[in-house]
Design an enzyme around this catalytic site. Sequence first.
Site, PDB file in Angstrom:
ATOM      1  N   CYS A 240       1.085  -1.649  -0.007  1.00  0.00           N
ATOM      2  CA  CYS A 240      -0.044   0.132   0.037  1.00  0.00           C
ATOM      3  C   CYS A 240       0.813   1.311   0.010  1.00  0.00           C
ATOM      4  CB  CYS A 240      -1.053   0.056   0.930  1.00  0.00           C
ATOM      5  SG  CYS A 240      -0.207   0.206   2.770  1.00  0.00           S
ATOM      6  N   HIS A 277      -2.998  11.290  15.179  1.00  0.00           N
ATOM      7  CA  HIS A 277      -2.952  10.011  13.731  1.00  0.00           C
ATOM      8  C   HIS A 277      -2.552   9.445  14.266  1.00  0.00           C
ATOM      9  CE1 HIS A 277      -5.771   8.890  10.981  1.00  0.00           C
ATOM     10  NE2 HIS A 277      -4.345   9.437   9.659  1.00  0.00           N
ATOM     11  N   HIS A 280      -4.722   3.589   9.623  1.00  0.00           N
ATOM     12  CA  HIS A 280      -6.363   3.286  10.799  1.00  0.00           C
ATOM     13  C   HIS A 280      -5.558   1.778  10.057  1.00  0.00           C
ATOM     14  CE1 HIS A 280      -7.537   7.108   8.065  1.00  0.00           C
ATOM     15  NE2 HIS A 280      -8.358   6.848   8.761  1.00  0.00           N
ATOM     16  N   ASP A 284      -8.002  -6.769   6.292  1.00  0.00           N
ATOM     17  CA  ASP A 284      -7.146  -7.247   4.674  1.00  0.00           C
ATOM     18  C   ASP A 284      -6.371  -7.851   5.171  1.00  0.00           C
ATOM     19  OD1 ASP A 284      -6.670  -4.983   4.685  1.00  0.00           O
ATOM     20  OD2 ASP A 284      -7.159  -4.385   2.741  1.00  0.00           O
ATOM     21  N   ARG A 293      -5.098  -5.254   9.006  1.00  0.00           N
ATOM     22  CA  ARG A 293      -3.396  -4.900   8.485  1.00  0.00           C
ATOM     23  C   ARG A 293      -3.281  -2.998   9.346  1.00  0.00           C
ATOM     24  NH1 ARG A 293      -3.712  -0.724   3.933  1.00  0.00           N
ATOM     25  NH2 ARG A 293      -5.500  -1.803   3.298  1.00  0.00           N
ATOM     26  N   CYS A 295      -2.496   0.176   8.505  1.00  0.00           N
ATOM     27  CA  CYS A 295      -2.145   0.740   7.837  1.00  0.00           C
ATOM     28  C   CYS A 295      -1.596   2.599   8.670  1.00  0.00           C
ATOM     29  CB  CYS A 295      -2.608   1.111   6.833  1.00  0.00           C
ATOM     30  SG  CYS A 295      -2.004   2.023   5.466  1.00  0.00           S
TER      31      CYS A 295
END
Length: 321
Positions: A240, A277, A280, A284, A293, A295
């Site tokens: 990603c 932050h 997310h 998957d 996952r 990310c």
Amino acid sequence: MNSEQKLKDIWFAGGCFWGLEKYFSLVPGVINTAAGYANGNTEQTTYEEVCRGDAAFAETVQVTYDSFITGLENLVFLFYKAVDPTTVNRQGNDRGIQYRTGIYYTSEEDAEAIRRVTEEVRKKYASPLAVEIKPLKNFIPAEEYHQKYLDKNPSGYCHIGKEQFEAAKRGNIDPADYERPPDSVLKDVLSPVQYQVALENGTERPFGNEYWDEHRKGIYVDITTGEPLFSSRDKFDSGCGWPSFSKPVDPAVTVEKEDASHGMDRTEVRSRSGNIHLGHVFDDGPRDRGGLRYCINSASLRFIPEEKMEEEGYGAYLPFV
């Protein structure tokens, strides 16, 4: 967001099993606990026989945990926080061979993890450790009267203190050790991208960030507080363009929030102590690692390579990488 489950068991002996059972039942990722008697010399026994020391059983707690949520290393570190590992056949007011400290395992992989953590703990003590680390020979569940004893008798005897129970709820990493500086300070010490991502819920570019292709061993910490968040051991290449992890280093260090921004239905991941932050979490990820996952934006993290962890104060987490 829930992971798939991969349940494993480990057995801890450390004084009266009433308190130790309650202690581990509070740990994030622990699914079940059971009081019993382990590594004795007979096929069956009773509480009265154990108290006499006839067959050399140890009062023991079987801990069933989801290894996709928490690791054995976390549990072993927490065990050492609940006991005095230097005393022989004694914890608190409890004395006798049945109150000895021990960790019992059923696989050599678990034994290696237990020994790695124990070696780090050993460095903190002048006296030798008196914890036996052995294969599980047998485990006999205790009488129903002893199961979940402190839930049924909240004022019952316990050699484990209230602060230790609270620590179990927090997980292995204490948020009190990681204080977030004021935003005015962070404005000066963080780069514009770091500030925008971490404090203003931004997102950095994929494939152009600092850690998306980082392959060294080490630990990833909150850019604002230094709290450990992710380990290189749980990092994988998801394609990603951002750092991807199968789980946090401790399930208590991240907070998940529903995120409906940009017309999408996502689960945001924030750090516990810094409340920044991170990114997310999606479902998957690799199925053999739990299916999640995480990310995460590089800009919200600082990477500490394995060879520098000791000098930067993260030596206790070397078994995690």
